[in-house]
Design a protein around this motif. Structure first.
Motif, PDB file in Angstrom:
ATOM      1  N   SER A 292       0.951  -1.259   0.475  1.00  0.00           N
ATOM      2  CA  SER A 292      -0.002   0.462   0.181  1.00  0.00           C
ATOM      3  C   SER A 292       1.116   1.287   0.177  1.00  0.00           C
ATOM      4  O   SER A 292       0.495   2.811  -0.755  1.00  0.00           O
ATOM      5  CB  SER A 292      -0.898  -0.027   1.513  1.00  0.00           C
ATOM      6  OG  SER A 292      -0.031   0.261   2.387  1.00  0.00           O
ATOM      7  N   GLN A 293       2.177   1.314   0.579  1.00  0.00           N
ATOM      8  CA  GLN A 293       3.620   1.986   0.264  1.00  0.00           C
ATOM      9  C   GLN A 293       3.428   2.572  -0.612  1.00  0.00           C
ATOM     10  O   GLN A 293       3.975   1.867  -1.692  1.00  0.00           O
ATOM     11  CB  GLN A 293       3.561   2.587   2.237  1.00  0.00           C
ATOM     12  CG  GLN A 293       3.432   2.237   2.993  1.00  0.00           C
ATOM     13  CD  GLN A 293       3.967   2.400   4.323  1.00  0.00           C
ATOM     14  OE1 GLN A 293       4.935   1.533   4.339  1.00  0.00           O
ATOM     15  NE2 GLN A 293       3.716   3.018   5.449  1.00  0.00           N
ATOM     16  N   ARG A 294       4.045   3.751  -0.874  1.00  0.00           N
ATOM     17  CA  ARG A 294       4.896   4.232  -2.251  1.00  0.00           C
ATOM     18  C   ARG A 294       5.693   5.815  -1.732  1.00  0.00           C
ATOM     19  O   ARG A 294       5.887   6.352  -0.490  1.00  0.00           O
ATOM     20  CB  ARG A 294       3.497   5.188  -3.226  1.00  0.00           C
ATOM     21  CG  ARG A 294       2.122   4.151  -3.915  1.00  0.00           C
ATOM     22  CD  ARG A 294       3.085   3.697  -5.064  1.00  0.00           C
ATOM     23  NE  ARG A 294       2.794   2.075  -4.697  1.00  0.00           N
ATOM     24  CZ  ARG A 294       3.203   1.255  -5.717  1.00  0.00           C
ATOM     25  NH1 ARG A 294       3.636   1.224  -7.173  1.00  0.00           N
ATOM     26  NH2 ARG A 294       2.143   0.059  -6.253  1.00  0.00           N
ATOM     27  N   ILE A 295       7.072   5.935  -3.002  1.00  0.00           N
ATOM     28  CA  ILE A 295       8.340   6.415  -2.845  1.00  0.00           C
ATOM     29  C   ILE A 295       7.610   7.510  -3.757  1.00  0.00           C
ATOM     30  O   ILE A 295       7.426   6.523  -4.845  1.00  0.00           O
ATOM     31  CB  ILE A 295       9.308   6.036  -2.758  1.00  0.00           C
ATOM     32  CG1 ILE A 295       9.504   4.434  -1.533  1.00  0.00           C
ATOM     33  CG2 ILE A 295      10.481   7.113  -2.801  1.00  0.00           C
ATOM     34  CD1 ILE A 295      10.742   4.236  -1.138  1.00  0.00           C
ATOM     35  N   SER A 296       7.130   8.764  -3.617  1.00  0.00           N
ATOM     36  CA  SER A 296       6.745   9.606  -5.006  1.00  0.00           C
ATOM     37  C   SER A 296       7.715   9.521  -5.554  1.00  0.00           C
ATOM     38  O   SER A 296       9.037  10.206  -5.335  1.00  0.00           O
ATOM     39  CB  SER A 296       6.308  10.589  -3.919  1.00  0.00           C
ATOM     40  OG  SER A 296       5.152  10.112  -3.412  1.00  0.00           O
ATOM     41  N   GLY A 297       8.007   9.608  -6.707  1.00  0.00           N
ATOM     42  CA  GLY A 297       8.973   9.954  -8.117  1.00  0.00           C
ATOM     43  C   GLY A 297       8.580  11.613  -8.132  1.00  0.00           C
ATOM     44  O   GLY A 297       8.307  12.799  -7.191  1.00  0.00           O
ATOM     45  N   CYS A 298       9.409  12.557  -9.086  1.00  0.00           N
ATOM     46  CA  CYS A 298       9.371  13.848  -9.496  1.00  0.00           C
ATOM     47  C   CYS A 298       8.050  14.111  -9.901  1.00  0.00           C
ATOM     48  O   CYS A 298       7.772  13.347 -11.125  1.00  0.00           O
ATOM     49  CB  CYS A 298      10.402  13.823  -9.927  1.00  0.00           C
ATOM     50  SG  CYS A 298      10.775  15.906 -10.133  1.00  0.00           S
ATOM     51  N   ALA A 299       7.917  15.443  -8.815  1.00  0.00           N
ATOM     52  CA  ALA A 299       6.122  15.856  -9.605  1.00  0.00           C
ATOM     53  C   ALA A 299       5.950  15.723 -10.844  1.00  0.00           C
ATOM     54  O   ALA A 299       6.708  16.380 -10.981  1.00  0.00           O
ATOM     55  CB  ALA A 299       6.227  16.845  -8.382  1.00  0.00           C
ATOM     56  N   PHE A 300       5.054  16.205 -11.249  1.00  0.00           N
ATOM     57  CA  PHE A 300       4.969  16.900 -12.373  1.00  0.00           C
ATOM     58  C   PHE A 300       5.032  18.457 -12.598  1.00  0.00           C
ATOM     59  O   PHE A 300       4.846  19.016 -11.445  1.00  0.00           O
ATOM     60  CB  PHE A 300       2.921  16.661 -12.472  1.00  0.00           C
ATOM     61  CG  PHE A 300       2.270  17.916 -13.605  1.00  0.00           C
ATOM     62  CD1 PHE A 300       2.534  17.804 -15.077  1.00  0.00           C
ATOM     63  CD2 PHE A 300       2.144  19.036 -13.207  1.00  0.00           C
ATOM     64  CE1 PHE A 300       2.260  17.960 -15.714  1.00  0.00           C
ATOM     65  CE2 PHE A 300       1.386  19.751 -14.004  1.00  0.00           C
ATOM     66  CZ  PHE A 300       1.251  19.177 -15.146  1.00  0.00           C
ATOM     67  N   LEU A 325      14.688   5.825  -3.836  1.00  0.00           N
ATOM     68  CA  LEU A 325      14.985   7.134  -4.120  1.00  0.00           C
ATOM     69  C   LEU A 325      13.896   7.761  -4.164  1.00  0.00           C
ATOM     70  O   LEU A 325      13.187   7.809  -5.068  1.00  0.00           O
ATOM     71  CB  LEU A 325      16.120   7.749  -3.676  1.00  0.00           C
ATOM     72  CG  LEU A 325      16.945   7.029  -2.603  1.00  0.00           C
ATOM     73  CD1 LEU A 325      18.285   7.543  -3.564  1.00  0.00           C
ATOM     74  CD2 LEU A 325      16.953   7.813  -1.364  1.00  0.00           C
ATOM     75  N   PRO A 326      13.315   8.918  -4.117  1.00  0.00           N
ATOM     76  CA  PRO A 326      12.624   9.837  -4.496  1.00  0.00           C
ATOM     77  C   PRO A 326      13.106  10.123  -6.383  1.00  0.00           C
ATOM     78  O   PRO A 326      14.501  10.458  -5.982  1.00  0.00           O
ATOM     79  CB  PRO A 326      12.428  11.233  -4.143  1.00  0.00           C
ATOM     80  CG  PRO A 326      12.571  10.451  -2.507  1.00  0.00           C
ATOM     81  CD  PRO A 326      13.449   9.795  -2.161  1.00  0.00           C
ATOM     82  N   GLY A 327      12.551  10.238  -6.732  1.00  0.00           N
ATOM     83  CA  GLY A 327      13.075  10.956  -8.604  1.00  0.00           C
ATOM     84  C   GLY A 327      13.726  12.037  -8.732  1.00  0.00           C
ATOM     85  O   GLY A 327      13.431  13.172  -7.859  1.00  0.00           O
ATOM     86  N   LEU A 328      14.041  12.919  -9.484  1.00  0.00           N
ATOM     87  CA  LEU A 328      14.355  14.171  -9.728  1.00  0.00           C
ATOM     88  C   LEU A 328      14.576  15.099 -11.334  1.00  0.00           C
ATOM     89  O   LEU A 328      13.979  14.024 -11.442  1.00  0.00           O
ATOM     90  CB  LEU A 328      16.550  13.765  -9.901  1.00  0.00           C
ATOM     91  CG  LEU A 328      17.074  13.385  -8.023  1.00  0.00           C
ATOM     92  CD1 LEU A 328      18.348  13.447  -8.379  1.00  0.00           C
ATOM     93  CD2 LEU A 328      16.799  14.666  -7.011  1.00  0.00           C
ATOM     94  N   ARG A 329      15.149  15.725 -11.186  1.00  0.00           N
ATOM     95  CA  ARG A 329      14.241  16.323 -12.692  1.00  0.00           C
ATOM     96  C   ARG A 329      15.279  18.055 -12.468  1.00  0.00           C
ATOM     97  O   ARG A 329      15.619  18.647 -11.674  1.00  0.00           O
ATOM     98  CB  ARG A 329      12.753  17.364 -12.560  1.00  0.00           C
ATOM     99  CG  ARG A 329      12.295  18.115 -13.709  1.00  0.00           C
ATOM    100  CD  ARG A 329      11.433  18.813 -13.460  1.00  0.00           C
ATOM    101  NE  ARG A 329      10.254  18.190 -13.842  1.00  0.00           N
ATOM    102  CZ  ARG A 329       9.641  17.683 -13.028  1.00  0.00           C
ATOM    103  NH1 ARG A 329       9.544  18.266 -11.928  1.00  0.00           N
ATOM    104  NH2 ARG A 329       8.414  16.668 -13.144  1.00  0.00           N
TER     105      ARG A 329
END
Length: 432
Positions: A292-300, A325-329
């Motif tokens: 159920s839990q999630r690690i977010s990618g870099c946001a829109f 780890l979270p995403g990057l941009r």
């Protein structure tokens, strides 16, 4: 210690008939003293017998103790026909129990106090399968951390097996036992990158250009739990699929932006990441475990640049998908003049995929001018998110189609989930 019963001596009057004996007690005694002697003599015999009997019962001498003269009915598992012999046999059984000589299948759950079995109380390799009755040691009887690897005898936990499930299925264990099940859901797909001319996106119609940079897909967080699973039962695994990367340029406006500082918001947009499926383990209608839990990618992200060519525009590389780890941009703030003077060589690196996440789409002006897509990369690991597509660059001279620019950089696909099943088994069990 003799097992035979030492009988008490039978009592008999002397003479045998006592006062009924005419020689001992004539009808006409000679005198008063004779009468007293007849009566007292019988009483003294009874007194002396009772005193002797009491002495025998009170005796603690080995071989003649009172308990050796008292018979006792047979007791299953206990030797002897006297109280003394049966007590000696019981002591021997207790002594054997104290040093660990527990008869097979005699240690039951009811005999153990909750939490009584602790680590310091167990000698190394003292607990073997032969010493335990089936099902007698239940979870509530064991103190926390009591059973360690050092406390298990030879033949327990000799080899490790594991099984990886990557597609939904029904599965039955090879043996009854304790299994560790780890589930990972599918990663999210990356959002698409695109750019549009649309005056409805901003309250100031002097800003018709909007850049959309796709979000990186999220990653599933693994869940793990131990279960008692049984060979004759069937368990259902649902393996979450990775979300597909978005390939469109559709959006539904939620609120318009105001000038270059306040961006528009959207109730839905192809620049958003797509959801990955969750994985689960069930037995019949009962759900045992689920992700159920999630690690977010870099946001829109979206950006409305100024119309004047000398103004600075923020160009964005695509967003990476999440792994652990979270995403990057990556972004570059640059003017229209600087873009033109770069001669088409301007490159903005994508957000790098982290720990299995997909890379974002790399912005390349030369590829953009040549009409070549820069899509986000798909996930490189189970359960990780796909990268987002980068936003193309447009200016006021870029051709328009139906008031919207249609160049699209697609998002990458998320990785599928899995179920990892691990267990330890004795070497005596058959190995497939």
């Amino acid at each position: 210690m003799p097992n035979e019963l030492i009988k008490f001596e039978d009592f008999a009057f002397s003479p045998a008939e006592g006062l009924r004996d005419h020689a001992y007690s004539p009808t006409e005694p000679e005198n008063e003293e004779a009468i007293r002697g007849q009566i007292q003599g019988v009483s003294d015999q009874l007194r002396d017998h009772l005193n002797a009997l009491q002495k025998q019962l009170n005796s603690v001498e080995a071989g003649t103790a009172g308990a050796q003269r008292i018979g006792a009915a047979a007791i299953a598992g206990v030797e002897g026909q006297t109280v003394a012999r049966q007590l000696a046999s019981l002591k021997n059984l207790i002594d054997q129990t104290a040093v660990g000589a527990i008869p097979d299948n005699t240690l039951s759950a009811a005999k153990l106090k909750d939490g009584a079995v602790t680590g310091p109380k167990l000698a190394a390799e003292a607990v073997t399968a032969e010493k335990l009755a089936p099902g007698c040691v239940s979870q509530e009887k064991l103190a926390d951390g009591a059973v360690t690897a050092e406390k298990l005898g030879d033949g327990l936990g000799d080899f490790h097996e594991s099984y990886l499930i990557t597609e939904s299925c029904n599965w039955s264990p090879p043996y009854d036992g304790i299994y560790t099940v780890t589930l990972l859901g599918g990663g999210g797909g990356g959002g698409s990158g695109f750019a549009v001319y649309d005056t409805t996106l901003n309250s100031n119609s002097n800003y018709p250009r909007t850049f959309f940079c796709g979000a990186g897909g999220d990653a599933s967080v693994a869940v793990s739990k131990r279960f008692a699973l049984y060979q004759e039962e069937s368990y259902t695994f649902v393996i979450g699929a990775g979300g597909m990367g978005r390939t469109g340029n559709a959006y539904v406006l939620n609120s318009a932006g105001s000038g270059p500082s306040t961006m528009p918001t959207f109730s839905s947009c192809d620049g958003f990441a797509s959801a990955g499926g969750e994985s689960s383990l069930s037995f019949g209608a009962e759900e045992l475990l689920k992700t159920s839990q999630r690690i977010s990618g870099c946001a829109f992200a979206c950006y409305v640049p100024l119309t004047l060519s000398s103004s600075q525009s923020t160009l964005l590389g695509g967003a990476s998908g999440a792994g652990y780890l979270p995403g990057l941009r990556n972004s570059v703030k640059i003017s229209d003049n600087e873009i033109t003077e770069s001669g088409g060589d301007l490159v903005i690196e994508a957000g790098p995929g982290r720990m299995g996440g997909g890379n974002g789409g790399e912005f390349s002006l030369s590829r953009h001018i040549a009409g070549q897509a820069s899509p986000g990369g798909s996930a490189k690991g189970y359960g990780c998110g796909g990268g987002g597509g980068c936003a193309p660059y447009i200016n006021r001279t870029t051709p328009k189609s139906n008031a919207k620019y249609s160049f699209i950089n697609a998002g990458g696909n998320g990785g599928n989930g899995y179920a990892l099943i691990e267990w330890f088994a004795p070497l005596a069990l058959p190995q497939d």
